[in-house]
Structure formats: C-alpha cells, structure tokens
Write an enzyme that holds these catalytic residues in place. Structure first.
Site, mmCIF file in Angstrom:
data_model
loop_
_atom_site.group_PDB
_atom_site.id
_atom_site.type_symbol
_atom_site.label_atom_id
_atom_site.label_comp_id
_atom_site.label_asym_id
_atom_site.label_seq_id
_atom_site.Cartn_x
_atom_site.Cartn_y
_atom_site.Cartn_z
ATOM 1 N N ASP A 5 -2.206 -0.477 5.825
ATOM 2 C CA ASP A 5 -2.509 0.133 7.127
ATOM 3 C C ASP A 5 -3.978 0.408 7.377
ATOM 4 O O ASP A 5 -4.346 0.823 8.474
ATOM 5 C CB ASP A 5 -1.754 1.463 7.250
ATOM 6 C CG ASP A 5 -2.412 2.569 6.437
ATOM 7 O OD1 ASP A 5 -2.608 2.377 5.211
ATOM 8 O OD2 ASP A 5 -2.751 3.610 7.015
ATOM 9 N N ASP A 8 0.853 -1.178 0.000
ATOM 10 C CA ASP A 8 0.000 0.000 0.000
ATOM 11 C C ASP A 8 0.900 1.243 0.000
ATOM 12 O O ASP A 8 2.109 1.148 0.266
ATOM 13 C CB ASP A 8 -0.891 -0.047 1.244
ATOM 14 C CG ASP A 8 -1.748 1.185 1.403
ATOM 15 O OD1 ASP A 8 -2.286 1.672 0.398
ATOM 16 O OD2 ASP A 8 -1.878 1.671 2.544
ATOM 17 N N LEU A 9 0.326 2.402 -0.272
ATOM 18 C CA LEU A 9 1.132 3.629 -0.329
ATOM 19 C C LEU A 9 0.962 4.469 0.943
ATOM 20 O O LEU A 9 1.833 4.482 1.809
ATOM 21 C CB LEU A 9 0.767 4.446 -1.572
ATOM 22 C CG LEU A 9 1.696 5.622 -1.853
ATOM 23 C CD1 LEU A 9 3.019 5.126 -2.418
ATOM 24 C CD2 LEU A 9 1.060 6.601 -2.816
#
Length: 248
Positions: free
Chosen positions: A191, A12-13
């Site tokens: 997250d 994920d970023l």
C-alpha cells in the site's frame, strides 16, 4: 485470476493485511485474515511470505500463531523457508548516534514519535500532519550525515532511515531464487511508497502487483483496502484444487 498452485505470494503488513492504525503500536491483523493466511500457505506449497518494514518479531506477534517466511525491515532482516534468521551487519555505535539524532528531531515536534527497530529507525508524524515538510527536511539532513550506510525512505506519514541495500524489491528477488518460491508467478500486494521497489521487481519477473488504496503507483492492479485484498485472496483459494474437500 492466477492459479494459487503456481503463485508465490508476497504481502506487506501495515495497510495491506492490517488496516492503517493511528500508530504502529495499535495495528492489528483481523483474526479472519490470519485464518485465511493459514489456509493460503499450504495451497501455495509454502510459497507465501510477508515483506514488511516491521521487524520479524513484530510480524510474528501480529500474525500469531502463524509463522511464515519474512523479509523484515524492508529486507534487512530475513527468515527463509528453513526458519533460519539473519540480518545485515551494522555498526552499533553508529546506529545509536543516528537514533539519538532522530529522537532529538522528534522532541522538537509535538505529536511525533520515534520507532526504534534496532537497525532501522522511523519518525511517525500521523498526529502532526502540518509538520510533514519540516520533519521530512530535518530527517533527510540527518540521514545524509550517515551515508553511505543508511538511506532515507518516506512512507505514509513516516520518514524512515534504513540500512542501504535493504529494499523490498531485493527481498523478493532473494525469495524467488529459492524453493518453494522459485519457478512460480510472483504476486505482490502493498500500500505504500516502500512497496514500489517490490512492484518494479515483480513487473520485471512477469508477475502481478497490487496496490492497496489510493495514490500513484506502478502496480498493475488496485484494490481499495485490506478487506478487499482478503476477499480477493479468499476467491483465489476457493478456486484452488488444493482447497477442495477430499472425496469419499
């Protein structure tokens, strides 16, 4: 510690590679993390992809000069290992009406902003935490009017309305069906609530799922923050034969 030579990395970023920022426009990926990803890509024989709610264009901007395979907008946008880009087809007039509806909601709540992702739209309310319940309710009502084409997705201080069928779990399945990702151990780090579908897919495939930060999760492991993830990835790289300096 999994062997990088056998891993397919899915990252994920925001909140995973980039620390959480006050708004999406202020997010940035540390230069050291970009340099780490540039070393990880060849160590995995190219089996490294970003799986994000951001657009592919934004992912490329935040990771510049690095370009990797990307599932953008939770998989509604796609760039495979061959560099070809595709996106789910959408009714532009319907999308414009949805965007107008969400902008009207944001206008009624100080401290909120709408993020226009072209085929997916989000209301961010990090600056208006006291309005969360009301904003979520109003966005849910708006999303219901655009079913079945769109579905509602909540995240950290954000309510997003995205195309149906676009989720990170499906995106990982698509990657895992093609080279160089196929026949590898999937490792997914994320997250937010949007990453839970990816964690479920990775678990079904016998892989490793890592939750970054606090909160309930189905992930099998947890790291405290993006810096801890970068440190763990760096330790994998240090153990990889592909990262060893040449002899002679």
């Amino acid at each position: 510690m999994p062997d990088l030579a056998r891993c397919a990395l899915f990252l994920d970023l925001d909140g995973t590679l980039a620390p959480i920022a006050s708004g999406p426009e202020t997010a940035s990926v540390p230069i050291s993390t970009i340099a780490l990803l540039r070393r990880l890509a060849p160590a995995t024989d190219g089996a490294l992809a970003v799986v994000s709610g951001r657009t592919i264009e934004t992912v490329d901007r935040l990771l510049h000069p690095l370009r990797v395979p990307v599932a953008g907008l939770h998989g509604a946008q796609w760039r495979g290992p061959d560099g070809q880009v595709s996106a789910v087809p959408m009714d532009r007039e319907r999308a414009a009406r949805l965007l107008a509806r969400l902008r009207a909601i944001a206008t009624g709540h100080a401290g909120t902003r709408v993020e226009d992702k072209d085929i997916s739209f989000a209301i961010h309310y990090r600056q208006a935490p006291g309005q969360e319940s009301r904003i979520r309710r109003e966005v849910a009502e708006a999303a219901a009017a655009f079913e079945p084409d769109y579905v509602l997705q909540f995240g950290k201080m954000v309510a997003e309305v995205r195309p149906r069928g676009a989720d990170k779990g499906n995106a990982i399945e698509r990657f895992m069906a093609i080279a160089p990702f196929s026949s590898r151990l999937p490792v997914m780090a994320g997250d937010d609530l949007t990453d839970e579908a990816a964690f479920a897919t990775v678990a079904r495939l016998g892989g490793v799922s890592i939750k970054i930060g606090g909160g309930d999760t189905s992930a099998s492991w947890r790291l405290s923050d993006p810096a801890a993830l970068a440190g763990w990835l760096d330790s994998l790289l240090a153990q990889s034969p592909a990262s060893a300096p040449p002899h002679g």
